[in-house]
Design a protein around this motif. Structure first.
Motif, PDB file in Angstrom:
ATOM      1  N   PRO A  93     -19.048   2.498  28.702  1.00 48.85           N
ATOM      2  CA  PRO A  93     -18.946   1.363  29.348  1.00 48.85           C
ATOM      3  C   PRO A  93     -20.079   0.246  29.359  1.00 48.85           C
ATOM      4  N   ILE A  94     -19.769  -0.847  29.629  1.00 53.50           N
ATOM      5  CA  ILE A  94     -20.943  -1.849  29.782  1.00 53.50           C
ATOM      6  C   ILE A  94     -21.376  -1.847  31.369  1.00 53.50           C
ATOM      7  N   ASP A  95     -22.474  -1.462  31.901  1.00 48.28           N
ATOM      8  CA  ASP A  95     -22.505  -1.487  33.432  1.00 48.28           C
ATOM      9  C   ASP A  95     -22.555  -2.551  34.192  1.00 48.28           C
ATOM     10  N   PHE A  96     -23.422  -3.457  33.982  1.00 44.26           N
ATOM     11  CA  PHE A  96     -23.636  -4.744  34.444  1.00 44.26           C
ATOM     12  C   PHE A  96     -23.465  -5.994  33.678  1.00 44.26           C
ATOM     13  N   ILE A  97     -22.547  -6.784  33.827  1.00 45.08           N
ATOM     14  CA  ILE A  97     -22.052  -7.830  32.943  1.00 45.08           C
ATOM     15  C   ILE A  97     -22.378  -9.015  33.720  1.00 45.08           C
ATOM     16  N   GLY A  98     -23.190  -9.973  33.272  1.00 42.04           N
ATOM     17  CA  GLY A  98     -23.351 -11.434  33.742  1.00 42.04           C
ATOM     18  C   GLY A  98     -22.297 -12.142  33.578  1.00 42.04           C
ATOM     19  N   LEU A  99     -21.884 -12.238  32.262  1.00 43.83           N
ATOM     20  CA  LEU A  99     -20.849 -13.344  31.879  1.00 43.83           C
ATOM     21  C   LEU A  99     -20.028 -12.743  30.506  1.00 43.83           C
ATOM     22  N   SER A 100     -18.625 -12.575  30.854  1.00 40.34           N
ATOM     23  CA  SER A 100     -17.838 -12.291  29.560  1.00 40.34           C
ATOM     24  C   SER A 100     -17.419 -13.646  29.028  1.00 40.34           C
ATOM     25  N   ILE A 101     -17.392 -13.529  27.839  1.00 42.03           N
ATOM     26  CA  ILE A 101     -17.105 -14.689  27.035  1.00 42.03           C
ATOM     27  C   ILE A 101     -16.292 -14.347  25.824  1.00 42.03           C
ATOM     28  N   PRO A 102     -15.574 -15.400  25.409  1.00 46.20           N
ATOM     29  CA  PRO A 102     -14.904 -14.969  23.825  1.00 46.20           C
ATOM     30  C   PRO A 102     -15.767 -14.797  23.018  1.00 46.20           C
ATOM     31  N   ASN A 103     -15.143 -14.605  21.667  1.00 45.24           N
ATOM     32  CA  ASN A 103     -15.888 -14.160  20.420  1.00 45.24           C
ATOM     33  C   ASN A 103     -16.204 -15.503  19.802  1.00 45.24           C
ATOM     34  N   LYS A 104     -17.483 -16.186  20.489  1.00 48.21           N
ATOM     35  CA  LYS A 104     -17.959 -17.492  19.669  1.00 48.21           C
ATOM     36  C   LYS A 104     -19.470 -17.141  19.567  1.00 48.21           C
ATOM     37  N   PHE A 105     -20.063 -17.888  18.463  1.00 50.44           N
ATOM     38  CA  PHE A 105     -21.386 -17.845  18.164  1.00 50.44           C
ATOM     39  C   PHE A 105     -22.020 -18.807  19.148  1.00 50.44           C
ATOM     40  N   ILE A 106     -23.037 -18.298  20.054  1.00 53.97           N
ATOM     41  CA  ILE A 106     -23.621 -19.051  21.076  1.00 53.97           C
ATOM     42  C   ILE A 106     -24.985 -18.893  20.643  1.00 53.97           C
ATOM     43  N   LEU A 107     -26.068 -19.928  21.180  1.00 57.18           N
ATOM     44  CA  LEU A 107     -27.407 -19.730  21.195  1.00 57.18           C
ATOM     45  C   LEU A 107     -27.771 -20.579  22.470  1.00 57.18           C
ATOM     46  N   GLY A 108     -29.112 -20.291  22.727  1.00 57.76           N
ATOM     47  CA  GLY A 108     -29.837 -20.886  23.803  1.00 57.76           C
ATOM     48  C   GLY A 108     -30.037 -19.690  24.806  1.00 57.76           C
ATOM     49  N   HIS A 109     -31.071 -19.879  25.810  1.00 56.10           N
ATOM     50  CA  HIS A 109     -31.086 -18.975  26.885  1.00 56.10           C
ATOM     51  C   HIS A 109     -31.598 -17.870  26.349  1.00 56.10           C
ATOM     52  N   GLY A 110     -32.391 -17.734  25.251  1.00 55.38           N
ATOM     53  CA  GLY A 110     -32.770 -16.642  24.596  1.00 55.38           C
ATOM     54  C   GLY A 110     -32.146 -16.260  23.541  1.00 55.38           C
ATOM     55  N   LEU A 111     -30.904 -16.640  23.335  1.00 56.89           N
ATOM     56  CA  LEU A 111     -30.188 -16.457  22.126  1.00 56.89           C
ATOM     57  C   LEU A 111     -30.494 -17.414  20.906  1.00 56.89           C
ATOM     58  N   ASP A 112     -30.351 -16.992  19.706  1.00 59.01           N
ATOM     59  CA  ASP A 112     -31.104 -17.847  18.641  1.00 59.01           C
ATOM     60  C   ASP A 112     -30.142 -17.989  17.383  1.00 59.01           C
ATOM     61  N   TYR A 113     -30.391 -18.922  16.591  1.00 54.80           N
ATOM     62  CA  TYR A 113     -29.994 -19.419  15.398  1.00 54.80           C
ATOM     63  C   TYR A 113     -30.947 -19.252  14.539  1.00 54.80           C
ATOM     64  N   ASP A 114     -30.896 -18.049  13.356  1.00 53.96           N
ATOM     65  CA  ASP A 114     -32.385 -18.002  12.673  1.00 53.96           C
ATOM     66  C   ASP A 114     -33.627 -18.425  13.081  1.00 53.96           C
ATOM     67  N   GLY A 115     -33.623 -17.760  14.438  1.00 60.05           N
ATOM     68  CA  GLY A 115     -35.052 -17.638  15.344  1.00 60.05           C
ATOM     69  C   GLY A 115     -35.177 -19.017  16.098  1.00 60.05           C
ATOM     70  N   LEU A 116     -34.396 -19.919  15.958  1.00 59.17           N
ATOM     71  CA  LEU A 116     -34.595 -21.303  16.626  1.00 59.17           C
ATOM     72  C   LEU A 116     -33.496 -21.291  17.935  1.00 59.17           C
ATOM     73  N   ALA A 117     -34.023 -22.207  18.702  1.00 55.63           N
ATOM     74  CA  ALA A 117     -33.007 -22.534  20.004  1.00 55.63           C
ATOM     75  C   ALA A 117     -33.167 -21.612  21.253  1.00 55.63           C
ATOM     76  N   ARG A 118     -34.054 -20.454  21.137  1.00 51.42           N
ATOM     77  CA  ARG A 118     -34.067 -19.580  22.471  1.00 51.42           C
ATOM     78  C   ARG A 118     -34.500 -20.348  23.594  1.00 51.42           C
ATOM     79  N   ASN A 119     -35.374 -21.296  23.472  1.00 51.34           N
ATOM     80  CA  ASN A 119     -36.038 -22.068  24.674  1.00 51.34           C
ATOM     81  C   ASN A 119     -35.110 -22.893  25.319  1.00 51.34           C
ATOM     82  N   TYR A 120     -34.024 -23.159  24.824  1.00 55.63           N
ATOM     83  CA  TYR A 120     -32.960 -24.128  25.638  1.00 55.63           C
ATOM     84  C   TYR A 120     -32.565 -23.321  26.825  1.00 55.63           C
ATOM     85  N   PRO A 121     -32.588 -24.022  27.991  1.00 58.53           N
ATOM     86  CA  PRO A 121     -32.111 -23.391  29.278  1.00 58.53           C
ATOM     87  C   PRO A 121     -30.512 -22.966  29.227  1.00 58.53           C
TER      88      PRO A 121
END
Length: 181
Positions: A145-173
């Motif tokens: 199980p995944i015990d605590f889930i903030g947001l369930s999303i479809p299978n999309k590539f996402i970035l921002g709010h900590g998530l990155d693309y090649d180390g970039l864009a983590r800083n976007y809110p």
């Protein structure tokens, strides 16, 4: 912030606003407070991706806890996981007979979490649970199980709010998804 951004030559469109992420952090923090109200868990924050979400969650915790960082990699550049998990910064806490909570930015296939659980079980933890900012149920292929889930999303590539693309864009809110023109 803009609705469309360009990161390393690829366009991304705003997908989840920071306000929705903040509400997800509150929901996760409340569930963690309830689960661990009589315990002092060790919270393992997965670096670098979970930093922003972890800060939001941890500030809302009313429980006693210890916090440590771990770093594993399954994305080595590009838009998809390699399927292999590399340990970059391991578990430095004594976790034997302790309750452990892994705080993640994203769970898609579940390979990284499965790898961490394997390490923790060898160290005789009392139990291990996971909290994640985002969860991709369509990509998840594990039997736990995944015990605590903030947001369930479809299978999309996402970035921002900590998530990155090649180390970039983590800083976007906000969180952005790959823009398909």
């Amino acid at each position: 912030m803009e609705n469309i951004i360009t990161v390393a030559g690829k366009k991304f469109i705003k997908y989840i606003p920071k306000e929705e992420i903040a509400a997800a952090a509150t929901k996760v923090a409340q569930a963690i407070n309830e689960e661990y109200r009589n315990d002092t868990p060790i919270i393992l924050v997965t670096l670098n991706g979970a930093l922003l979400f972890a800060a939001e969650v941890i500030q809302q915790l009313t429980i006693s806890c210890r916090i440590s960082g771990v770093k594993f990699a399954s994305y080595c550049g590009g838009l998809s996981s390699t399927g292999n998990v590399k340990e970059l910064i391991g578990i430095t806490e004594d976790v034997a007979n302790q309750r452990v909570l892994v705080l993640e930015d994203i769970v898609d296939t579940g390979n990284t979490y499965e790898h961490i659980v394997g390490i923790l079980k060898k160290q005789n933890v009392k139990d291990v649970k996971i909290a994640t900012m985002t969860f991709k149920p369509d990509s998840f292929n594990k039997d736990f199980p995944i015990d605590f889930i903030g947001l369930s999303i479809p299978n999309k590539f996402i970035l921002g709010h900590g998530l990155d693309y090649d180390g970039l864009a983590r800083n976007y809110p906000d969180i952005y998804e790959l823009y398909q023109e």
